[in-house]
Design an enzyme around this catalytic site. Structure first.
Site, PDB file in Angstrom:
ATOM      1  N   GLY A  88     -21.550 104.315  20.943  1.00 31.77           N
ATOM      2  CA  GLY A  88     -22.231 103.237  20.131  1.00 31.77           C
ATOM      3  C   GLY A  88     -23.663 103.243  20.199  1.00 31.77           C
ATOM      4  O   GLY A  88     -24.379 102.798  19.158  1.00 31.77           O
ATOM      5  N   GLU A 143     -27.421 100.289  25.498  1.00 26.52           N
ATOM      6  CA  GLU A 143     -26.236  99.963  24.949  1.00 26.52           C
ATOM      7  C   GLU A 143     -26.287  99.406  23.464  1.00 26.52           C
ATOM      8  O   GLU A 143     -27.443  98.784  23.132  1.00 26.52           O
ATOM      9  CB  GLU A 143     -25.540  98.781  25.719  1.00 26.52           C
ATOM     10  CG  GLU A 143     -24.629  99.312  26.726  1.00 26.52           C
ATOM     11  CD  GLU A 143     -23.131  99.771  26.172  1.00 26.52           C
ATOM     12  OE1 GLU A 143     -23.313 100.128  25.115  1.00 26.52           O
ATOM     13  OE2 GLU A 143     -22.258  99.950  27.002  1.00 26.52           O
ATOM     14  N   ASP A 144     -25.279  99.568  22.721  1.00 23.28           N
ATOM     15  CA  ASP A 144     -25.312  98.909  21.424  1.00 23.28           C
ATOM     16  C   ASP A 144     -25.104  97.606  21.515  1.00 23.28           C
ATOM     17  O   ASP A 144     -25.638  96.546  20.687  1.00 23.28           O
ATOM     18  CB  ASP A 144     -24.452  99.854  20.344  1.00 23.28           C
ATOM     19  CG  ASP A 144     -23.001  99.957  20.905  1.00 23.28           C
ATOM     20  OD1 ASP A 144     -22.912  99.789  22.094  1.00 23.28           O
ATOM     21  OD2 ASP A 144     -22.003 100.183  20.120  1.00 23.28           O
ATOM     22  N   ASP A 147     -20.359  92.778  24.873  1.00 21.93           N
ATOM     23  CA  ASP A 147     -19.141  91.861  24.332  1.00 21.93           C
ATOM     24  C   ASP A 147     -18.524  90.904  25.131  1.00 21.93           C
ATOM     25  O   ASP A 147     -19.139  89.963  25.553  1.00 21.93           O
ATOM     26  CB  ASP A 147     -18.168  92.708  23.539  1.00 21.93           C
ATOM     27  CG  ASP A 147     -17.216  91.872  22.738  1.00 21.93           C
ATOM     28  OD1 ASP A 147     -17.061  90.652  22.878  1.00 21.93           O
ATOM     29  OD2 ASP A 147     -16.695  92.420  21.852  1.00 21.93           O
ATOM     30  N   LYS A 175     -22.867  89.243  22.604  1.00 19.69           N
ATOM     31  CA  LYS A 175     -22.076  88.072  22.295  1.00 19.69           C
ATOM     32  C   LYS A 175     -22.127  87.143  23.242  1.00 19.69           C
ATOM     33  O   LYS A 175     -21.013  87.357  24.050  1.00 19.69           O
ATOM     34  CB  LYS A 175     -20.781  88.510  21.825  1.00 19.69           C
ATOM     35  CG  LYS A 175     -20.718  89.509  20.283  1.00 19.69           C
ATOM     36  CD  LYS A 175     -19.346  89.788  20.185  1.00 19.69           C
ATOM     37  CE  LYS A 175     -19.251  90.505  18.805  1.00 19.69           C
ATOM     38  NZ  LYS A 175     -17.804  90.833  18.506  1.00 19.69           N
ATOM     39  N   PHE A 196     -16.464  90.157  14.241  1.00 23.76           N
ATOM     40  CA  PHE A 196     -16.222  91.649  14.236  1.00 23.76           C
ATOM     41  C   PHE A 196     -17.571  92.063  13.182  1.00 23.76           C
ATOM     42  O   PHE A 196     -17.642  91.669  12.257  1.00 23.76           O
ATOM     43  CB  PHE A 196     -15.014  91.939  13.474  1.00 23.76           C
ATOM     44  CG  PHE A 196     -14.725  93.327  13.781  1.00 23.76           C
ATOM     45  CD1 PHE A 196     -15.472  94.289  13.692  1.00 23.76           C
ATOM     46  CD2 PHE A 196     -13.592  93.662  14.308  1.00 23.76           C
ATOM     47  CE1 PHE A 196     -14.971  95.744  14.221  1.00 23.76           C
ATOM     48  CE2 PHE A 196     -13.014  94.971  14.726  1.00 23.76           C
ATOM     49  CZ  PHE A 196     -13.832  95.741  14.547  1.00 23.76           C
ATOM     50  N   VAL A 197     -18.496  92.746  14.087  1.00 25.58           N
ATOM     51  CA  VAL A 197     -19.466  93.328  13.430  1.00 25.58           C
ATOM     52  C   VAL A 197     -19.722  94.845  13.497  1.00 25.58           C
ATOM     53  O   VAL A 197     -19.104  95.467  14.307  1.00 25.58           O
ATOM     54  CB  VAL A 197     -20.936  92.805  14.014  1.00 25.58           C
ATOM     55  CG1 VAL A 197     -21.012  91.465  13.862  1.00 25.58           C
ATOM     56  CG2 VAL A 197     -21.006  93.107  15.551  1.00 25.58           C
ATOM     57  N   ASP A 203     -18.613 100.513  15.287  1.00 28.66           N
ATOM     58  CA  ASP A 203     -17.641 101.021  14.356  1.00 28.66           C
ATOM     59  C   ASP A 203     -16.282  99.951  14.409  1.00 28.66           C
ATOM     60  O   ASP A 203     -16.208  99.004  15.073  1.00 28.66           O
ATOM     61  CB  ASP A 203     -17.163 102.256  14.955  1.00 28.66           C
ATOM     62  CG  ASP A 203     -16.222 102.234  16.207  1.00 28.66           C
ATOM     63  OD1 ASP A 203     -16.599 101.364  17.022  1.00 28.66           O
ATOM     64  OD2 ASP A 203     -15.134 102.725  16.177  1.00 28.66           O
ATOM     65  N   ARG A 209     -20.364 103.323  11.687  1.00 25.89           N
ATOM     66  CA  ARG A 209     -21.367 103.460  12.413  1.00 25.89           C
ATOM     67  C   ARG A 209     -22.714 103.731  11.882  1.00 25.89           C
ATOM     68  O   ARG A 209     -23.808 103.244  12.626  1.00 25.89           O
ATOM     69  CB  ARG A 209     -20.931 104.509  13.706  1.00 25.89           C
ATOM     70  CG  ARG A 209     -20.141 104.253  14.851  1.00 25.89           C
ATOM     71  CD  ARG A 209     -19.949 105.182  15.657  1.00 25.89           C
ATOM     72  NE  ARG A 209     -18.687 105.480  16.545  1.00 25.89           N
ATOM     73  CZ  ARG A 209     -18.478 104.762  17.544  1.00 25.89           C
ATOM     74  NH1 ARG A 209     -19.067 103.790  17.766  1.00 25.89           N
ATOM     75  NH2 ARG A 209     -17.226 104.955  18.091  1.00 25.89           N
TER      76      ARG A 209
HETATM   77  C1  PRP Z   1     -18.523  99.196  23.097  1.00 25.91           C
HETATM   78  C2  PRP Z   1     -19.896  99.065  23.729  1.00 25.91           C
HETATM   79  C3  PRP Z   1     -19.883  98.931  24.900  1.00 25.91           C
HETATM   80  C4  PRP Z   1     -18.572  98.159  25.054  1.00 25.91           C
HETATM   81  C5  PRP Z   1     -18.950  96.792  25.328  1.00 25.91           C
HETATM   82  O1  PRP Z   1     -17.957 100.169  23.300  1.00 25.91           O
HETATM   83  O2  PRP Z   1     -20.694 100.454  23.007  1.00 25.91           O
HETATM   84  O3  PRP Z   1     -19.955 100.025  25.651  1.00 25.91           O
HETATM   85  O4  PRP Z   1     -17.857  98.004  23.964  1.00 25.91           O
HETATM   86  O5  PRP Z   1     -17.715  95.932  25.333  1.00 25.91           O
HETATM   87  P1  PRP Z   1     -17.546  94.965  26.584  1.00 25.91           P
HETATM   88  O6  PRP Z   1     -18.863  94.172  26.866  1.00 25.91           O
HETATM   89  O7  PRP Z   1     -16.341  93.966  26.280  1.00 25.91           O
HETATM   90  O8  PRP Z   1     -17.124  95.602  27.865  1.00 25.91           O
HETATM   91  P2  PRP Z   1     -16.663 100.918  22.664  1.00 25.91           P
HETATM   92  O9  PRP Z   1     -15.624 100.826  24.001  1.00 25.91           O
HETATM   93  O10 PRP Z   1     -16.246 100.066  21.529  1.00 25.91           O
HETATM   94  O11 PRP Z   1     -16.675 102.526  22.571  1.00 25.91           O
HETATM   95  P3  PRP Z   1     -17.899 103.177  21.388  1.00 25.91           P
HETATM   96  O12 PRP Z   1     -19.146 102.789  21.947  1.00 25.91           O
HETATM   97  O13 PRP Z   1     -17.507 104.552  21.516  1.00 25.91           O
HETATM   98  O14 PRP Z   1     -17.659 102.391  20.142  1.00 25.91           O
END
Ligand code: PRP
Length: 223
Positions: A88, A143-144, A147, A175, A196-197, A203, A209
């Protein structure tokens, strides 16, 4: 990306986007009197999948410029190593690094949650480790989105054990309502609602993405 509410992950379901959206020839927008910006997916092409645009490309560019200014100042006398978390963070890493006026290095990690359940366990495994020895380095994790905070909690503890000179976090989105673990984040683009964004690296089932904007996904897409 991760889900909402009590930490449950959204199920991976077949998306309803017409794949031709990303494959359509881009409208020609360059040339005299026209914008020289890169084209990208038109929001109008996926409007049925989205409920609300949270941040436009212009919003994101402006916020990144502010953050880059802070980072430039904070690391003025230091060699900065940006560590992007795949997948991400690709978009924000590319844009942030180019918004900096000072030199930086970049490296990448790929991580994945253990377990097949829908709820994040907070335990991750490293799919791709850094190529760089970060001992004594000034590291900024990019980071993107944050959560639940579980991914970064693990990652920070792992990276800290390698002896960096400093270790900070920059995330484009966070968030606050979903945070299960307190994570000290030095640079935050935007705090967003627990919805859900998608877009700008975020993604659903691997899609969206490459939207320039960030928007909430319509429930019919993931239910
Ligand atoms: C997303 C995002 C962070 C993580 C955050 O990655 O890039 O790494 O979730 O979530 P959390 O705070 O609940 O741990 P994801 O696992 O969706 O993979 P991606 O980056 O390949 O989309």
């Amino acid at each position: 990306m991760t889900g909402e509410g009590d930490g449950e992950r959204f199920p991976r379901r077949p998306h309803r986007v017409d794949r031709s959206v990303c494959g359509n020839p881009a409208p020609v927008r360059s040339g005299p009197g026209r914008s020289s910006r890169l084209p990208g997916v038109d929001l109008a092409d996926v409007t049925d999948d989205l409920t609300r645009v949270l941040y436009t490309r212009e919003d994101i560019d402006a916020r990144l410029a502010e953050l880059a200014g802070q980072i430039d100042a904070d690391y003025a006398d230091k060699d900065l190593l940006l560590v992007g978390v795949l997948n991400g963070a690709v978009m924000v890493m590319a844009d942030l690094s180019r918004a900096l006026t000072s030199h930086c290095e970049m490296d990448w990690m790929a991580i994945s949650s253990y377990g097949a359940g829908t709820k994040s366990s907070g335990v991750v495994r490293i799919l791709k480790d850094l190529n760089t020895d970060i001992a004594g380095r000034h590291v900024l994790v990019v980071e993107d989105i944050i959560d639940t905070g579980l991914t970064l909690t693990y990652l920070l503890s792992n990276l800290e054990s390698r002896g960096p000179a400093s270790l900070e976090i920059m995330t484009m989105f966070r968030k606050p309502e979903a945070l299960e673990n307190r994570v000290d984040v030095r640079y935050v683009g935007y705090d967003i609602p627990n919805e859900f964004v998608v877009g700008y690296g975020l993604d659903f089932d691997g899609r969206y993405r490459n939207l320039r904007s960030v928007a909430t996904l319509a429930p019919h897409v993931y239910r």
